[in-house]
Design a protein around this motif. Structure first.
Motif, PDB file in Angstrom:
ATOM      1  N   GLY A 153       0.825  -1.202   0.000  1.00 41.65           N
ATOM      2  CA  GLY A 153       0.000   0.000   0.000  1.00 41.65           C
ATOM      3  C   GLY A 153       0.860   1.253   0.000  1.00 41.65           C
ATOM      4  N   ASP A 154       0.484   2.221   0.847  1.00 40.19           N
ATOM      5  CA  ASP A 154       1.269   3.457   0.981  1.00 40.19           C
ATOM      6  C   ASP A 154       2.243   3.394   2.149  1.00 40.19           C
ATOM      7  OD1 ASP A 154      -0.505   4.188  -0.993  1.00 40.19           O
ATOM      8  OD2 ASP A 154      -0.866   6.184  -0.180  1.00 40.19           O
ATOM      9  N   THR A 155       2.265   2.287   2.872  1.00 40.62           N
ATOM     10  CA  THR A 155       3.161   2.196   4.023  1.00 40.62           C
ATOM     11  C   THR A 155       4.609   2.229   3.580  1.00 40.62           C
ATOM     12  OG1 THR A 155       1.540   0.946   5.287  1.00 40.62           O
ATOM     13  CG2 THR A 155       3.837   0.755   5.985  1.00 40.62           C
ATOM     14  N   LEU A 156       4.952   1.394   2.614  1.00 46.00           N
ATOM     15  CA  LEU A 156       6.315   1.349   2.079  1.00 46.00           C
ATOM     16  C   LEU A 156       6.256   1.507   0.578  1.00 46.00           C
ATOM     17  CD1 LEU A 156       9.373   0.864   2.452  1.00 46.00           C
ATOM     18  CD2 LEU A 156       8.904  -1.592   2.188  1.00 46.00           C
ATOM     19  N   LEU A 157       6.913   2.534   0.061  1.00 42.92           N
ATOM     20  CA  LEU A 157       7.047   2.758  -1.371  1.00 42.92           C
ATOM     21  C   LEU A 157       8.465   2.396  -1.791  1.00 42.92           C
ATOM     22  CD1 LEU A 157       5.226   6.227  -1.608  1.00 42.92           C
ATOM     23  CD2 LEU A 157       4.229   3.924  -1.745  1.00 42.92           C
ATOM     24  N   ILE A 158       8.726   2.416  -3.074  1.00 39.05           N
ATOM     25  CA  ILE A 158      10.072   2.130  -3.553  1.00 39.05           C
ATOM     26  C   ILE A 158      10.944   3.346  -3.267  1.00 39.05           C
ATOM     27  CG2 ILE A 158      11.491   1.552  -5.561  1.00 39.05           C
ATOM     28  CD1 ILE A 158       8.996   0.213  -6.756  1.00 39.05           C
ATOM     29  N   ARG A 159      11.899   3.170  -2.361  1.00 37.27           N
ATOM     30  CA  ARG A 159      12.812   4.237  -1.908  1.00 37.27           C
ATOM     31  C   ARG A 159      12.053   5.386  -1.242  1.00 37.27           C
ATOM     32  NH1 ARG A 159      14.884   0.275  -3.867  1.00 37.27           N
ATOM     33  NH2 ARG A 159      16.793   0.260  -5.132  1.00 37.27           N
ATOM     34  N   GLY A 160      10.956   5.070  -0.624  1.00 35.43           N
ATOM     35  CA  GLY A 160      10.183   6.099   0.060  1.00 35.43           C
ATOM     36  C   GLY A 160       9.139   5.472   0.957  1.00 35.43           C
ATOM     37  N   CYS A 161       8.146   6.288   1.343  1.00 43.06           N
ATOM     38  CA  CYS A 161       7.045   5.805   2.176  1.00 43.06           C
ATOM     39  C   CYS A 161       5.901   6.802   2.069  1.00 43.06           C
ATOM     40  CB  CYS A 161       7.476   5.659   3.637  1.00 43.06           C
ATOM     41  SG  CYS A 161       7.936   7.216   4.437  1.00 43.06           S
ATOM     42  N   GLU A 208      15.042  -2.264   0.080  1.00 44.57           N
ATOM     43  CA  GLU A 208      14.488  -1.185   0.894  1.00 44.57           C
ATOM     44  C   GLU A 208      15.138  -1.124   2.273  1.00 44.57           C
ATOM     45  OE1 GLU A 208      12.697   1.119  -0.556  1.00 44.57           O
ATOM     46  OE2 GLU A 208      12.910  -0.123  -2.338  1.00 44.57           O
ATOM     47  N   ARG A 209      15.508  -2.280   2.820  1.00 48.15           N
ATOM     48  CA  ARG A 209      16.207  -2.285   4.112  1.00 48.15           C
ATOM     49  C   ARG A 209      17.538  -1.555   4.030  1.00 48.15           C
ATOM     50  NH1 ARG A 209      14.987  -8.307   6.036  1.00 48.15           N
ATOM     51  NH2 ARG A 209      16.643  -8.790   4.564  1.00 48.15           N
ATOM     52  N   THR A 210      18.189  -1.602   2.871  1.00 49.57           N
ATOM     53  CA  THR A 210      19.538  -1.041   2.737  1.00 49.57           C
ATOM     54  C   THR A 210      19.605   0.257   1.942  1.00 49.57           C
ATOM     55  OG1 THR A 210      19.926  -2.434   0.782  1.00 49.57           O
ATOM     56  CG2 THR A 210      20.591  -3.313   2.927  1.00 49.57           C
ATOM     57  N   LEU A 211      18.600   0.523   1.098  1.00 52.21           N
ATOM     58  CA  LEU A 211      18.691   1.664   0.182  1.00 52.21           C
ATOM     59  C   LEU A 211      17.616   2.729   0.382  1.00 52.21           C
ATOM     60  CD1 LEU A 211      19.466  -0.299  -3.121  1.00 52.21           C
ATOM     61  CD2 LEU A 211      21.096   0.903  -1.650  1.00 52.21           C
ATOM     62  N   ASN A 212      16.567   2.424   1.142  1.00 52.80           N
ATOM     63  CA  ASN A 212      15.510   3.414   1.324  1.00 52.80           C
ATOM     64  C   ASN A 212      16.048   4.600   2.121  1.00 52.80           C
ATOM     65  OD1 ASN A 212      13.100   4.768   2.534  1.00 52.80           O
ATOM     66  ND2 ASN A 212      12.022   3.167   1.397  1.00 52.80           N
ATOM     67  N   PRO A 213      16.102   5.795   1.527  1.00 56.55           N
ATOM     68  CA  PRO A 213      16.758   6.923   2.189  1.00 56.55           C
ATOM     69  C   PRO A 213      16.082   7.391   3.477  1.00 56.55           C
ATOM     70  CG  PRO A 213      15.609   7.658   0.214  1.00 56.55           C
ATOM     71  CD  PRO A 213      15.583   6.153   0.200  1.00 56.55           C
TER      72      PRO A 213
END
Length: 254
Positions: A153-161, A208-213
């Motif tokens: 959903g909107d909880t976790l986006l690609i490289r965002g949230c 996402e664990r390693t690259l999500n800013p």
């Protein structure tokens, strides 16, 4: 269980049926709100579900369901959306037998309300409901039972949230939801978000664990970042949220 109409599985399911046929997955895009809708189906039983349908593309989705020879059991929403009207209500009219599903904590109307841990079954497959509040109080993530993919959903986006400044949002809660309910999945678990604004379609838990800013920050740093985003008000929020609280602006005939 709130969604008592959902069938209970008697065994562990997987990404593959007993004959080895993989799950059917289609990712579709609605350009105005940059929303992804996901069609998942069992190739053997032909039972299927839609995740996060959009009103403007409901006819497209229904046509695809018919073309693929599927029977849509459920139109499921990850949360009460603010940037578009759900297609759940219209799909109930277009595809008789389809039922709407949303989290009980969303406060929205639906045929079936689900809670943390509830399964949604279609054919030989199932999605596990994981409560993942923070963007809204009623957000959930759906995880395929073999943990090969998650619909965040909107909880976790690609490289965002998702943003946390309205609809009972809370940055600290979202941070813990992601780290405790999503980042604990296997690293190769595919992440399918509800939106993307940069042309990306899929990620993985490890990426996402390693690259999500944002979500590689400490919780304290994350909360500070989210408090300073100063994002504009969603263009459709004033009519999308009230409509979505009624399961979409379309009401099927009684």
């Amino acid at each position: 269980m709130a969604g008592s109409a959902l069938r209970v599985a008697g065994r562990q399911l997987s990404q593959y049926s007993e004959s080895g046929a993989p799950i059917l997955l289609r990712q579709m895009f609605e350009p105005k709100s940059c929303t992804y809708t996901y069609l998942l189906g069992d190739r053997e039983s032909r039972e299927a579900i839609l995740i996060d349908p959009v009103l403007e593309t409901a006819h497209r989705d229904a046509q695809l369901v018919k073309e693929l020879g599927l029977r849509l059991l459920y139109a499921v929403n990850t949360h009460c959306h603010a940037d578009h009207i759900t297609g759940s209500g219209l799909l109930r009219s277009l595809l008789p037998g389809c039922q709407s599903i949303i989290s009980r904590l969303s406060g929205a109307q639906a045929d079936i309300h689900i809670e943390d841990g509830d399964p949604i079954h279609f054919g030989r497959f199932a999605l596990e409901t994981r409560a993942s509040p923070g963007h809204t109080a009623g957000c959930v993530t759906f995880v395929l039972d073999d943990h090969s993919m998650a619909f965040t959903g909107d909880t976790l986006l690609i490289r965002g949230c998702g943003r946390t400044d309205f609809q009972q949002g809370c940055a600290k809660t979202l941070y813990h939801s992601v780290h405790e309910k999503i980042f604990t999945l296997p690293g190769n678990c595919l992440i399918y978000p509800a939106h993307d604004y940069h042309g990306l379609t899929v990620s993985t838990v490890e990426e996402e664990r390693t690259l999500n800013p944002r979500l590689t920050l400490s919780c304290e740093e994350f909360v500070k970042v989210m408090s300073k985003l100063n994002l504009p008000k969603p263009q459709q929020i004033d009519f999308a949220v009230p409509a979505n609280m009624r399961c979409g602006i379309q009401t099927p005939p009684s």
